[in-house]
Every structure is written in structure tokens, then in C-alpha cells.
Design an enzyme around this catalytic site. Structure first.
Site, PDB file in Angstrom:
ATOM      1  N   GLU A  99     -21.439  33.445 -30.945  1.00  0.00           N
ATOM      2  CA  GLU A  99     -21.266  32.657 -29.662  1.00  0.00           C
ATOM      3  C   GLU A  99     -22.366  31.298 -30.056  1.00  0.00           C
ATOM      4  OE1 GLU A  99     -22.736  32.373 -24.486  1.00  0.00           O
ATOM      5  OE2 GLU A  99     -23.688  34.123 -26.048  1.00  0.00           O
ATOM      6  N   ASP A 150     -24.618  37.048 -29.961  1.00  0.00           N
ATOM      7  CA  ASP A 150     -24.505  36.120 -28.644  1.00  0.00           C
ATOM      8  C   ASP A 150     -25.656  34.739 -28.308  1.00  0.00           C
ATOM      9  OD1 ASP A 150     -24.861  36.112 -25.727  1.00  0.00           O
ATOM     10  OD2 ASP A 150     -26.948  36.926 -25.997  1.00  0.00           O
TER      11      ASP A 150
END
Length: 611
Positions: free
Chosen positions: A300, A263
Site C-alpha cells: 500500500e 500497510d
């Protein structure tokens, strides 16, 4: 690269081959550390660099334990299981006890990944890993090759997206815990499904976060939008880096996870000579070499910087790939979506054409929203390193009301958007439920226990939508109803247009898997022609044995699209406007050069095979 134990987890509580517990805890903020058991206390031996250790036969798998740190009783920062939640004691867990049956499993090539992102708590009626396992046959029939599970590290309460986790090693108790996750991965491999796990290394959640009482896990040098920045380059950072490297290795080695989605890596700040992300991928490469298994790490990242996905050998950080939000943004604007907030930087069909050709929309141009030149070239990077989508948890759940595409776009446009993702040279990803045009929203939900934090989250959600000029009130993140409203409606699958959409997705996924021109992720064998006035795209892709031409009409009117001169007697592969997909009209089965009338909000695909 610092020396790291690749074969076994070493920090926290682990069990050796004789069944004896070995505990290793980093706690430089104290001079004495005590392991507290149910009926006894065991003093731990101080080691170098702030570590404490002990080997004992008094702690067995399943037993609860805590540590006494400066007169405070705390759970283990490297706990594998928190049966009573983030504020309760830790429970010992033997990572080696599970009886794996996936010894013959080999991870599938990344280029063959067709990803299905899901949230454990809302995907199935009971919201557990077992609930996911019960739906695996459905996912296989849909054509999915890899499931991506949103974060499962222990968070407060039982309702959370997972990005507020505070025990990176502990598997959420309300989902079933570590053993249930191992069982799910084993079941996936038995059915030929790869497993991607979403992990968070840019921050830790606010409630139940006891790390700062053990040692300098955080630094004041940097800040993140979600809380204190983790310490990857300040005093004491060596052991913080070790902690997260061990976490990565555990998911691959002890849970047999095939890939990690990391993330918001752009929020990980590190000015060390070797960036923590590069060091992580160096250790993953070493693990793969020793274990003989293939693993992927997908980032990401919104920096449009190919340094992240360039290989280690080229001084990159070594990520296997990355999510591409910009493809999503350009697609939504091309489809007629709003142009506020971050969407204001995208010009619809032109930027969508750009995304097909370059992965990044911004690869060296000036960005008005950022007020600077932004992005790097993606020349030479294979399409398998980019993950694209028309929906995901962020882009749905971070809308004020959490509306899915089914609430924002027509049925025809939903089919076109799905097709736009599937024909790309990138890895396609679905967000759970989109394949049957799920009508329930996916909203932001939490289950904190601290009143001040609950109110802060409520205020934060309201402030977040200021740039989007949203009207009305955001759903209460703490309310149980917000969570319940976000659960999938499995009873819709065989009803009306939902069944039609599901069949359409199955058909398109099979097309993606069976047609060589779509299956290959070579970005070079592709041409893109854009018509800004009429809002259409013509995309051609080819391999040695096949050519395809895709005609995409994003306008609300029928459009005459020029068919290239080299197109002669091409056969129709797919027609989203066909009445069998609830469309308005069918198009010719064979086309040649000239003009073809393409229905509004439709995608047509034709092919020619070579002997």
C-alpha cells in the site's frame, strides 16, 4: 544483503527437532536477562550485539513465560501467542507442530487474483478464523480466488481493525491464535483459495508496546501519523531489520500464507544503502528459490513511485504489486461522490479514464492538493501489479459514519461501479459485503484499556474529519455498539435487491474469469475514449481471439454514445440496466457502428470473437 536464516525462525522461543526450547532475545538495554517460567527462572547467556540465549527443557509448547528486563517482567517481543492479551505473559508455541495437508498447493498466478478483503472480527457472526472457514464455500461460489485478511497481530482487547498491533509475531488470541490461522490457510488451499495477510511494519500500536524497554526498536529521526517510527537506519537498526525480515519469512514459511499486503510503506523511512523494503523482498526471493513456492508482496503506497514495484533486477524494491487508491478516488468522483478532502484533487470521468490508461492518475502532473508535480510514468508495467476497488476498509471505515456505497449511491450506480472495477486490466478487489449491497456500516473501533488513550483516540477521530466538513458526531470507537454495528448482515443474502446484487456480482466475476479480453492484464491492448460533457466512457479491450467494448454512463440521464465504425454485429455480454438486475430497460442484443442509447448509471458490454 545481511545473512538471514531462511529455513527456520530463530528469534523468540522456538522448538528444535528434539522438542527442546531455544530462546534468543535481543535486549541491548540490559546486562542481564532472565527467562521466567511458572515455577522457575532461567538465566540467559549474553551474546554479541545485545542478544541473550538459552536452551532449556523446562519450557514446553503451551507453557507461559516472560522475561525479566531491568527488574521489569515483560512479555516476549517476538511472542507467538498472548493468551491473556497484550499485558499478559507469552505462551510458547511450536510453529512446526501443525499437520499441513497442502503439500500439492501451488499459488495461483497473480493475474488471476480476484481479491476479497475481510476483517476477521466482523466478517462472521463469531468473529474468528473458524468463522471465516465456515464461509469459504460461499466465497468459492462467489468466484473469489484470494482472500485478504486485515491484520491479525495481537492488539489490545478483542475489537480493533488490527493496525494497533503490538506483537507482530503473535496471532490475535480472540480470533483463535496461531494454530487456528494455520488451520484456516490449510482449509483455503484445500478449496483452491489463496490467502493474503495484511501486515504493518511502519509503526506499532500504543497500548502494550514494550519494545522500547528491550532495545532501540524506534528512532526519533522520523515520525509517523500513528506513533514512533521504527528504527530501520539508526543505531541498532541491524537487529530491528532482522526482526521484521524474520516476521515476513514466518508468515510465508510457517503459516503458508501466499501473499502479504504491506500497510502504508510510504511511511517506512530508511536511508540505508539497501532500503529495508528491498532487503525484505530479496529474502522472500531467496525463500521462494529454496522452498519452491511462489509468494507475492503487495504494497500500500500513495507515492505513485514505480521504484516500489520495479523488480529487484532493475534496482526496484521488488514488490509484486500495489493498491491504487487513485482509481478509487477518480471512480467515486465520476459516480457523483463528494469532492472534499483528498477527493478535491480528482476531476471525475477524465481522471477515471486516466486511471484506466496509467494506473496512477498522477504520473507526472501538478497536484493542487499536494502543491507539487507528482508521480512517475507506469509505462511497461503490467496491469497485474495494480489492485483496484470501489470500496475497501480505509475508504469506508475512515468516513466519519463508516457508510458503504449502498448508503451513498443508487442501486444502479453501485452496479456500474462494480463493473468499472471488473473490466479494468488491473486486479479487482471487493470489500466484504459489497457484493450484496450490505447496509451496515464499517466503522472505526478499538478496545483499549487505558482511559487517557481512549480519550485521545476519540479526539483524534473528531479532528480527522475537519477537512471533510463532516456534520454530526463520529461514533465512539471504544463502544461495543460501534463494533457490533459493523458486523455483516448475512441474513440479507437471499432478500430482495440484496440477492439481485449478489447474483449480479457472481455473473460479473464469472465474466471476468471466462472472457480472455478481461482475464488478461495487458494494459497495451486497450483503448479509452472519454466524453467529459456527458460523463461517459467507451473502453475497448482485446486479445488475439476476442474484442470487447464497454459503454459506461456515469450520468443520471440516458446518453447517446458513439459506437466505433469497426464495431459490426457485436453480441451483448452484460447489461447492468436489464430488468433481471432490477434495471430500468434492456438494450439490444446485437449492435453495430452508429449511436447507442445507454441508460443512466449503467454499463453495457458487447463482444466479438475471432476464430
Amino acid at each position: 544483503m545481511a545473512k538471514q536464516n531462511i529455513i527456520n525462525r530463530t528469534i523468540g522461543v522456538n522448538f528444535n527437532t528434539s522438542g527442546t526450547a531455544e530462546a534468543l532475545v535481543w535486549a541491548p538495554f540490559t546486562d542481564h536477562l532472565v527467562l521466567k517460567l511458572k515455577n522457575s527462572e532461567v538465566a540467559m547467556l549474553k551474546q554479541q550485539h545485545g542478544y541473550f540465549s538459552v536452551t532449556t527443557d523446562q519450557l514446553k509448547p503451551g507453557d507461559q513465560y516472560q522475561f525479566l528486563v531491568n527488574d521489569k517482567t515483560l512479555p516476549d517481543a517476538a511472542s507467538l501467542f498472548q493468551p491473556e492479551g497484550v499485558h499478559g505473559p507469552s505462551a510458547a508455541f511450536d510453529l512446526k507442530a501443525f499437520d499441513w495437508t497442502d503439500h500439492g498447493w501451488q499459488n495461483i498466478p497473480l493475474s488471476n487474483y480476484i481479491i476479497y478483503e475481510l476483517h476477521t472480527g466482523t466478517f462472521s457472526p463469531d468473529g474468528t478464523f473458524n468463522g471465516i472457514e465456515e464461509k469459504l464455500n460461499y466465497l468459492i461460489k462467489l468466484g473469489i480466488t484470494a482472500i485478504e485478511i486485515m491484520p491479525v497481530s495481537q492488539f489490545p482487547g478483542s475489537r480493533n481493525w488490527g493496525y494497533d498491533g503490538v506483537f507482530p509475531f503473535a496471532v490475535q488470541n480472540s480470533y483463535g491464535g496461531a494454530a487456528a490461522l494455520q488451520q484456516l490457510v490449510n482449509a483455503c488451499h484445500k478449496k483452491g483459495l489463496a490467502v493474503i495477510l495484511d501486515v504493518v511494519y511502519n509503526h506499532l500500536g500504543p497500548e502494550g508496546n514494550y519494545f522500547g524497554q528491550f532495545g532501540p526498536y524506534f528512532t526519533d529521526k522520523y515520525h509517523t501519523p500513528w506513533g514512533s517510527a521504527l528504527n530501520f537506519d539508526d543505531a541498532g537498526c541491524d537487529e530491528v531489520r532482522r526482526y521484521f525480515i524474520e516476521n515476513v519469512l514466518m508468515w510465508f514459511r510457517d503459516f503458508h500464507v501466499d501473499a502479504l499486503r504491506m500497510d502504508a510503506v510510504h511511511a517506512i523511512r530508511d536511508f540505508s544503502p539497501v532500503h529495508i523494503l528491498r532487503e525484505i523482498n530479496q529474502h522472500v526471493a531467496e525463500l521462494m528459490e529454496q522452498a519452491g513456492r511462489t509468494h507475492y508482496v503487495i504494497a500500500e503506497c500513495d507515492l505513485n513511485d514505480t521504484r516500489y514495484i520495479n523488480p529487484l533486477q532493475k534496482e526496484g524494491y521488488g514488490f509484486s504489486g500495489q493498491w491504487i487508491d487513485e482509481f478509487h478516488h477518480a471512480l467515486r468522483v465520476a459516480a457523483g461522490g463528494e469532492r472534499n478532502g483528498y477527493y478535491s484533487d480528482f476531476n471525475g470521468i477524465t481522471d477515471l479514464a486516466n486511471a484506466y490508461q496509467n494506473g496512477y492518475v498522477y504520473h507526472g502532473q501538478y497536484s493542487n492538493q499536494r502543491q507539487k508535480t507528482f508521480g512517475t510514468t507506469t509505462e511497461g508495467i503490467d496491469g497485474s501489479q495494480f489492485v483496484v476497488f470501489s470500496q475497501n476498509h480505509d475508504q469506508v471505515g475512515n468516513r466519519m459514519l463508516g457508510e458503504r456505497s449502498s448508503q451513498l449511491f443508487s442501486f444502479e450506480m453501485q452496479k456500474l461501479m462494480a463493473g468499472a472495477v471488473m473490466i479494468s486490466p488491473f486486479l479487482p478487489m471487493l470489500f466484504m459485503g459489497e457484493e450484496w449491497s450490505e447496509t451496515n456500516p464499517f466503522q472505526f473501533f478499538v478496545s483499549h484499556s487505558e482511559k487517557e488513550l481512549i480519550e485521545a483516540v476519540r479526539k483524534g477521530r473528531k479532528a480527522e474529519f475537519a477537512d471533510f466538513h463532516a456534520e454530526g458526531e463520529a461514533p465512539d470507537p471504544q463502544a461495543i455498539s460501534t463494533f457490533e454495528n459493523s458486523k455483516l448482515s448475512w441474513d440479507l443474502l437471499d432478500k430482495g435487491h440484496h440477492k439481485v446484487m449478489l447474483d449480479y456480482y457472481k455473473n460479473f466475476i464469472q465474466l471476468r474469469k471466462s472472457q480472455s479480453a478481461f482475464k488478461h492484464t495487458d494494459r497495451e491492448n486497450m483503448s479509452v475514449v472519454v466524453d467529459e460533457v456527458n460523463n461517459t466512457l467507451v473502453i475497448q479491450r482485446w486479445t488475439n481471439d476476442q474484442q470487447v467494448i464497454c459503454l459506461l454512463n456515469f450520468s443520471k440521464q440516458q446518453q447517446q454514445i458513439n459506437i466505433p465504425e469497426e464495431v459490426t454485429n457485436w453480441q451483448k455480454l452484460l447489461d447492468s440496466a436489464d430488468p433481471k438486475w432490477n434495471g430500468p430497460a434492456t438494450s439490444p442484443e446485437i449492435i453495430s457502428a452508429g449511436k447507442l442509447s445507454v441508460p443512466p448509471e449503467a454499463i453495457l458490454i458487447y463482444t466479438q470473437y475471432h476464430a
